[in-house]
Design a protein around this motif. Structure first.
Motif, PDB file in Angstrom:
ATOM      1  N   GLN A  56      35.146  -7.431 -24.102  1.00 38.13           N
ATOM      2  CA  GLN A  56      34.646  -7.031 -22.787  1.00 38.13           C
ATOM      3  C   GLN A  56      33.994  -5.648 -22.851  1.00 38.13           C
ATOM      4  O   GLN A  56      32.904  -5.445 -22.335  1.00 38.13           O
ATOM      5  CB  GLN A  56      35.780  -7.027 -21.759  1.00 38.13           C
ATOM      6  N   ALA A  57      34.640  -4.716 -23.503  1.00 37.30           N
ATOM      7  CA  ALA A  57      34.086  -3.369 -23.623  1.00 37.30           C
ATOM      8  C   ALA A  57      32.795  -3.393 -24.439  1.00 37.30           C
ATOM      9  O   ALA A  57      31.835  -2.687 -24.110  1.00 37.30           O
ATOM     10  CB  ALA A  57      35.101  -2.436 -24.274  1.00 37.30           C
ATOM     11  N   GLU A  58      32.749  -4.199 -25.482  1.00 41.41           N
ATOM     12  CA  GLU A  58      31.560  -4.284 -26.323  1.00 41.41           C
ATOM     13  C   GLU A  58      30.386  -4.888 -25.555  1.00 41.41           C
ATOM     14  O   GLU A  58      29.256  -4.411 -25.651  1.00 41.41           O
ATOM     15  CB  GLU A  58      31.882  -5.124 -27.566  1.00 41.41           C
ATOM     16  N   ILE A  59      30.641  -5.923 -24.768  1.00 41.28           N
ATOM     17  CA  ILE A  59      29.581  -6.543 -23.966  1.00 41.28           C
ATOM     18  C   ILE A  59      29.081  -5.553 -22.917  1.00 41.28           C
ATOM     19  O   ILE A  59      27.877  -5.391 -22.726  1.00 41.28           O
ATOM     20  CB  ILE A  59      30.085  -7.842 -23.295  1.00 41.28           C
ATOM     21  N   THR A  60      30.007  -4.876 -22.241  1.00 40.62           N
ATOM     22  CA  THR A  60      29.619  -3.891 -21.227  1.00 40.62           C
ATOM     23  C   THR A  60      28.750  -2.804 -21.833  1.00 40.62           C
ATOM     24  O   THR A  60      27.718  -2.428 -21.269  1.00 40.62           O
ATOM     25  CB  THR A  60      30.874  -3.269 -20.564  1.00 40.62           C
ATOM     26  N   GLU A  61      29.153  -2.292 -22.994  1.00 41.43           N
ATOM     27  CA  GLU A  61      28.387  -1.241 -23.658  1.00 41.43           C
ATOM     28  C   GLU A  61      26.984  -1.732 -24.009  1.00 41.43           C
ATOM     29  O   GLU A  61      25.998  -1.022 -23.805  1.00 41.43           O
ATOM     30  CB  GLU A  61      29.105  -0.781 -24.922  1.00 41.43           C
ATOM     31  N   ALA A  62      26.885  -2.940 -24.529  1.00 41.28           N
ATOM     32  CA  ALA A  62      25.581  -3.485 -24.899  1.00 41.28           C
ATOM     33  C   ALA A  62      24.690  -3.673 -23.677  1.00 41.28           C
ATOM     34  O   ALA A  62      23.485  -3.382 -23.721  1.00 41.28           O
ATOM     35  CB  ALA A  62      25.758  -4.810 -25.640  1.00 41.28           C
ATOM     36  N   LEU A  63      25.259  -4.151 -22.574  1.00 39.74           N
ATOM     37  CA  LEU A  63      24.482  -4.322 -21.351  1.00 39.74           C
ATOM     38  C   LEU A  63      24.008  -2.980 -20.809  1.00 39.74           C
ATOM     39  O   LEU A  63      22.879  -2.852 -20.325  1.00 39.74           O
ATOM     40  CB  LEU A  63      25.305  -5.063 -20.288  1.00 39.74           C
ATOM     41  N   ARG A  64      24.849  -1.984 -20.888  1.00 40.13           N
ATOM     42  CA  ARG A  64      24.454  -0.650 -20.421  1.00 40.13           C
ATOM     43  C   ARG A  64      23.317  -0.088 -21.255  1.00 40.13           C
ATOM     44  O   ARG A  64      22.469   0.636 -20.743  1.00 40.13           O
ATOM     45  CB  ARG A  64      25.654   0.295 -20.430  1.00 40.13           C
ATOM     46  N   MET A  65      23.311  -0.408 -22.542  1.00 42.22           N
ATOM     47  CA  MET A  65      22.204   0.032 -23.394  1.00 42.22           C
ATOM     48  C   MET A  65      20.899  -0.619 -22.946  1.00 42.22           C
ATOM     49  O   MET A  65      19.835  -0.013 -23.016  1.00 42.22           O
ATOM     50  CB  MET A  65      22.486  -0.305 -24.857  1.00 42.22           C
TER      51      MET A  65
END
Length: 196
Positions: free
Chosen positions: A126-135
């Motif tokens: 979840q944290a990895e997906i959120t970080e990628a989307l924010r990028m």
């Protein structure tokens, strides 16, 4: 440079943690345009100095011959001492990805850092997906348009099919405004994987 993410040849259908990790890998890869994510020289950036010191201390406890290496069969113990909770199968996959034999192989500290980073990514998709989307959210509005996400997921990195993207967007409940809210999307995707 070595790539962390790769599409598994046959993902385990019954492992919910693996399902979440695989989805996270696809999304992150596409959003990061297939760039290599880690090498040892860059690997330390994923951990704080305190974490690296803690990992080094633990590693040293198992480096009985003081050669800067631990036995591969001790990897699961070291990882659990460091706050991860890998299964024996996950540990075996980590060893195989580095061509290390479980019976007589050895692991140096840089390899341990890479393995720990990968494991934490698998445990926290979840944290990895959120970080990628924010990028991908260049204007930092907290969302990206579904059409933009579709374009990235079907054309960059490990490409998803339109059907796979439709499924992800359906699971995330994208609204009629076409906005994909970063945190909501990440929660929905990982929550739906956990239900399987």
């Amino acid at each position: 440079m070595e790539q962390i993410y790769s599409r598994p040849e046959s993902p385990p259908a019954h492992t919910t943690k693996a399902d979440s990790a695989i989805k996270a890998q696809f999304i992150v890869l596409a959003l990061k345009r297939g760039e290599s994510v880690i090498s040892f020289s860059a690997g330390a950036k994923f951990f704080t100095q305190d974490q690296i010191h803690e990992y080094k201390e633990c590693f040293s406890l198992y480096d009985h011959q003081r050669r800067g290496k631990i036995e591969a069969q001790q990897l699961i113990t070291v990882m659990r001492c460091l706050g991860s909770n890998p299964t024996p199968a996950e540990v075996q996959r980590h060893l195989l990805s580095h061509s290390i034999d479980r019976a007589g192989g050895e692991i140096d500290f840089s390899t341990l850092l890479t393995i720990m980073h990968r494991q934490f990514q698998q445990e926290a998709p979840q944290a990895e997906i959120t970080e990628a989307l924010r990028m991908a959210d260049k204007e930092q509005k907290g969302f990206i348009l579904a059409s933009e996400l579709r374009s990235k997921l079907t054309s960059q990195g490990e490409k998803l099919t339109d059907r796979e993207v439709d499924e992800l967007l359906k699971e995330a409940g994208v609204g009629t405004d076409g906005r994909v809210h970063c945190e909501q999307f990440a929660k929905a995707v990982t929550r739906s994987s956990a239900r399987r």
